[in-house]
Every structure is written in C-alpha cells, then in structure tokens.
Design a protein around this motif. Structure first.
Motif, PDB file in Angstrom:
ATOM      1  N   LYS A  36       3.386   1.709  -1.557  1.00  0.00           N
ATOM      2  CA  LYS A  36       4.095   2.013  -3.029  1.00  0.00           C
ATOM      3  C   LYS A  36       2.993   2.738  -3.629  1.00  0.00           C
ATOM      4  O   LYS A  36       3.389   3.244  -5.094  1.00  0.00           O
TER       5      LYS A  36
ATOM      6  N   LEU B  20       0.816  -1.107   0.087  1.00  0.00           N
ATOM      7  CA  LEU B  20       0.003   0.009   0.003  1.00  0.00           C
ATOM      8  C   LEU B  20       0.960   1.248  -0.088  1.00  0.00           C
ATOM      9  O   LEU B  20       0.550   2.410  -0.646  1.00  0.00           O
TER      10      LEU B  20
ATOM     11  N   LEU C 206      -1.459  -7.180  -4.542  1.00  0.00           N
ATOM     12  CA  LEU C 206      -2.452  -6.104  -3.499  1.00  0.00           C
ATOM     13  C   LEU C 206      -3.815  -6.791  -3.380  1.00  0.00           C
ATOM     14  O   LEU C 206      -4.319  -6.807  -2.395  1.00  0.00           O
TER      15      LEU C 206
ATOM     16  N   GLY D  65       1.058   8.930  -3.037  1.00  0.00           N
ATOM     17  CA  GLY D  65       0.554   9.762  -1.897  1.00  0.00           C
ATOM     18  C   GLY D  65       0.432   8.867  -0.744  1.00  0.00           C
ATOM     19  O   GLY D  65      -0.216   9.560   0.066  1.00  0.00           O
ATOM     20  N   ILE D  66       0.734   7.829  -0.631  1.00  0.00           N
ATOM     21  CA  ILE D  66       0.426   6.925   0.590  1.00  0.00           C
ATOM     22  C   ILE D  66       2.007   6.624   1.234  1.00  0.00           C
ATOM     23  O   ILE D  66       2.719   5.900   0.637  1.00  0.00           O
TER      24      ILE D  66
ATOM     25  N   ARG E 118      -6.832   9.177  -8.333  1.00  0.00           N
ATOM     26  CA  ARG E 118      -5.256   9.111  -8.677  1.00  0.00           C
ATOM     27  C   ARG E 118      -4.946   7.481  -8.410  1.00  0.00           C
ATOM     28  O   ARG E 118      -4.000   7.038  -9.200  1.00  0.00           O
TER      29      ARG E 118
ATOM     30  N   GLU F 198      -1.852   5.630  17.987  1.00  0.00           N
ATOM     31  CA  GLU F 198      -1.450   5.384  16.615  1.00  0.00           C
ATOM     32  C   GLU F 198      -0.586   6.325  15.877  1.00  0.00           C
ATOM     33  O   GLU F 198       0.060   6.227  15.024  1.00  0.00           O
TER      34      GLU F 198
ATOM     35  N   ARG G 104      -2.526   2.767   8.581  1.00  0.00           N
ATOM     36  CA  ARG G 104      -3.809   3.062   8.859  1.00  0.00           C
ATOM     37  C   ARG G 104      -5.015   2.423   7.741  1.00  0.00           C
ATOM     38  O   ARG G 104      -5.642   1.811   8.553  1.00  0.00           O
ATOM     39  N   LEU G 105      -4.515   2.361   6.720  1.00  0.00           N
ATOM     40  CA  LEU G 105      -5.238   1.555   5.919  1.00  0.00           C
ATOM     41  C   LEU G 105      -5.590   0.391   5.693  1.00  0.00           C
ATOM     42  O   LEU G 105      -6.615  -0.148   5.989  1.00  0.00           O
ATOM     43  N   ALA G 106      -4.310  -0.573   6.166  1.00  0.00           N
ATOM     44  CA  ALA G 106      -4.570  -2.049   6.368  1.00  0.00           C
ATOM     45  C   ALA G 106      -5.333  -2.057   7.762  1.00  0.00           C
ATOM     46  O   ALA G 106      -6.047  -3.105   7.632  1.00  0.00           O
ATOM     47  N   TYR G 107      -4.972  -1.522   8.747  1.00  0.00           N
ATOM     48  CA  TYR G 107      -5.796  -1.862   9.967  1.00  0.00           C
ATOM     49  C   TYR G 107      -7.224  -1.410   9.666  1.00  0.00           C
ATOM     50  O   TYR G 107      -8.110  -2.170  10.419  1.00  0.00           O
TER      51      TYR G 107
ATOM     52  N   LYS H 199       2.994   5.485   7.374  1.00  0.00           N
ATOM     53  CA  LYS H 199       2.080   5.550   8.497  1.00  0.00           C
ATOM     54  C   LYS H 199       0.581   5.457   7.762  1.00  0.00           C
ATOM     55  O   LYS H 199      -0.515   4.821   8.250  1.00  0.00           O
TER      56      LYS H 199
END
Lengths: 196, 196
Positions: A13, A11, B40, A16-17, B24, B178, A24-27, A20
């Motif tokens: 990669k 994620l 992914l 804009g991510i 994006r 977090e 946050r997205l994975a959790y 951290k």
C-alpha cells in the motif's frame, strides 16, 4: 491472515511499492539484523507521536521551533512559501537559500473544498507584518492549485512594500526539448533570459 | 539525529529503495492513517518473533508445521526442493503443483563456505526414506550454486527407486527464481526433466 502475508499486503500500500517489491522487502526484513528491524519498527511507530509542525513556519520538527527557525545564521528577512513541509527539504537540498520558510499546509482547491481559510495564510500575513520581511519567494507547485494560491497571496501582499517573487518556470535541467510538454516550453520561451 | 532523517536513512537501506523513495515513504507515513502505520510497525517488529521454519519442510510458518505440510489435500508422494522459503511462494503462485516442499536453506557454494553439510540435505534423505516419496522435483536456482546442489542431491538419491526431475531450463540462466515471471516458472515446471 499470516503476519507475513499481512505485512506484504500493507507494504504494497506504500507509494511506489508493488506486490513483488513488498514481498522482497518482507523477506529481506525476515533475514535482516534484528537491531535494524527493531529500530525501523520503532521509528515508524514513533514518527507521528514525535513529529509535529513548527509553531512558526509549519516545518516538521520534534521541538516547538524547527531547526531552521531556531538557526541564528538564517536570513530572517526572507520567507520562502511552500505548500507542504516536505517541499522544504527539496529547497534546502540545493544549498542556494538561507532564509526562512512558511508552509501553507496545502493549496487552494475548490474541488477538494480547500479555500484560503484552510491554509496558514493569516499566520503568514502576521509574520510579514510583525517581522521586517523584505522578500517573500512563492514556491508553490506549478499546478492550477499552486498558481491560484500564488495569485491569492500576491493579491493580499502586494499593497505591502515588500518584494514578491516566484520560482521561474522553464525547461528542466538535463531534460530534452523534444519530450518537454508544450506548456513548459511556452513558459520557458516567455521567460527567456538575455544572454548578451 | 531527527527521527525523520533516521527513518529515511534506514528505509534507504532496504532493497530497491533509494534516498528519494525513502523520503517519499517517510513523508507518506507521516500523513498516513495512524491505525495503518501502527499495524505496519507492529508487523515489522513481530515478524521475526512469530515466524519460524516448519519442522518438516523448512517453509515459513507461525506454527510447528506449515500450512502446506498440514494440508491433507496435498500429494504427499511429491517433494519439490527449493533453496529458500520464499521460493515456495513463487511455485505456489503458478497453481500447477500440489505436492510438498523441502527447503534446503541455501545452495552449495564453496566460495561462501557453504557445503552440503550446511544444508538440510540429510533431513531430505530421511524424508525420502521414511515416506513413500515417488518423485522429487529439484527447483534450485539456475545458477552455478543451484546446479551444483542439484547434481549433489541427484547423485545421492539416484540409487533409490524414485523419480528425480528438475525444472526445465526455460528459466533464465543466472537469474533468480524469486524474480522470474509466473509464466516462465509455469513452463519450466511443466517441462521438468527426468534426471535418473
């Protein structure tokens, strides 16, 4: 590697991510509604399989012809020329244009080894020749590559009796003169419009 | 709805991702390496199936016991108590702590109908009673809910002859563990205070 760490790594990669945000997205996904997560996973997997380029203009589509090319309400005498399919969404979002599009699939860039023959310029010429096109609107990016491509197309098309226009350069709306780069200010100055 | 639009809509439901970032990301995925995109998609799909909570501490794991609980090099006399599994990663990242963890799976919050019985406090008590625990370090969030939970646990545990400590209030009050920077977490960890 644990699936959670691998997902965070992958994620991060994405454009804009950062590390951290990826965590946050994975959790978030771990706790999210399974139906939502499955739908997201499925759409990501099928995205490339289902989406192809429109046979006519190059826009993203799930069928042979995109929604714009197959819309009888569009003005088929106008073609707006863009570098990438995603640029179409930007122009559609302003609700000002009702014509067709043509996606070049890039821009001329000798450094990257991209010449006119790597773009869809020959298809564009046959579209202009075989349909009663009245105007082409060049909407390439305001970069060296975009301008080179624009100049190349203009040079080829100018002997045909159609109108060739290009998006105006100038100050961005809501911007600040003080923080606008000199080149943009210069362009805005040159392209100044008469008010009275 | 077209898969591209549906994906953009779903991506924009993720935390911190707006409409523009979602578009994006979707366009990035369309052009990205298929192997990466498939990996992914697969990890997102399998995340919930593969990841469960550690039988001992509640940490995220793919096996019955998490990597920390099954690591013989950890100090089994210390338990650090956190609200959520993701908080463990934050504390691990400061490389200051070598003990075990206990995940409460939330914090006491009467407004949300979460009482002590909804948390893993009874499991924590049996862990303390059945193992030679010398210290518990309370690392709940510096919020009303976290402090209430901390007070509740302290009250139950204080008659046992173990050290109870709590992360120092170097943490920004009202913040979230977090999203606290590592240095602040490290300072708070080092300056933890004795509660009994």
């Amino acid at each position: 590697m644990l699936i959670l760490h691998r997902l965070i790594k992958n994620l991060s990669k994405l454009p804009g991510i950062g590390q951290k945000s990826a965590a946050r997205l994975a959790y978030f996904l771990l706790k999210a509604d399974p139906i939502f997560v499955d739908a997201l996973s499925k759409d990501i997997r099928e995205l490339k399989q289902k989406i192809k380029n429109c046979n006519i203009c190059g826009n993203y589509t799930e069928t042979d012809h995109c929604l714009i090319c197959s819309d009888p309400a569009r003005n088929t005498k106008l073609i707006c020329i863009v570098e990438e399919p995603k640029d179409i969404q930007v122009i559609e979002s302003i609700h000002e244009y009702n014509g067709l599009y043509h996606v070049l699939m890039g821009a001329i860039s000798p450094i990257d080894g991209i010449g006119p023959e790597n773009l869809t310029i020959s298809t564009l010429i046959s579209r202009i020749d075989n349909n009663k096109i009245e105007e082409i609107i060049i909407a390439t990016n305001p970069t060296i590559e975009g301008d080179t491509t624009s100049a190349y197309i203009t040079n080829i098309v100018k002997q045909k009796s159609i109108l060739i226009t290009k998006l105006a350069l100038g100050l961005p709306v809501g911007g600040d003169l003080e923080y606008t780069d000199k080149l943009t200010v210069a362009k805005a100055f040159k392209g100044r419009n008469r008010l009275s």
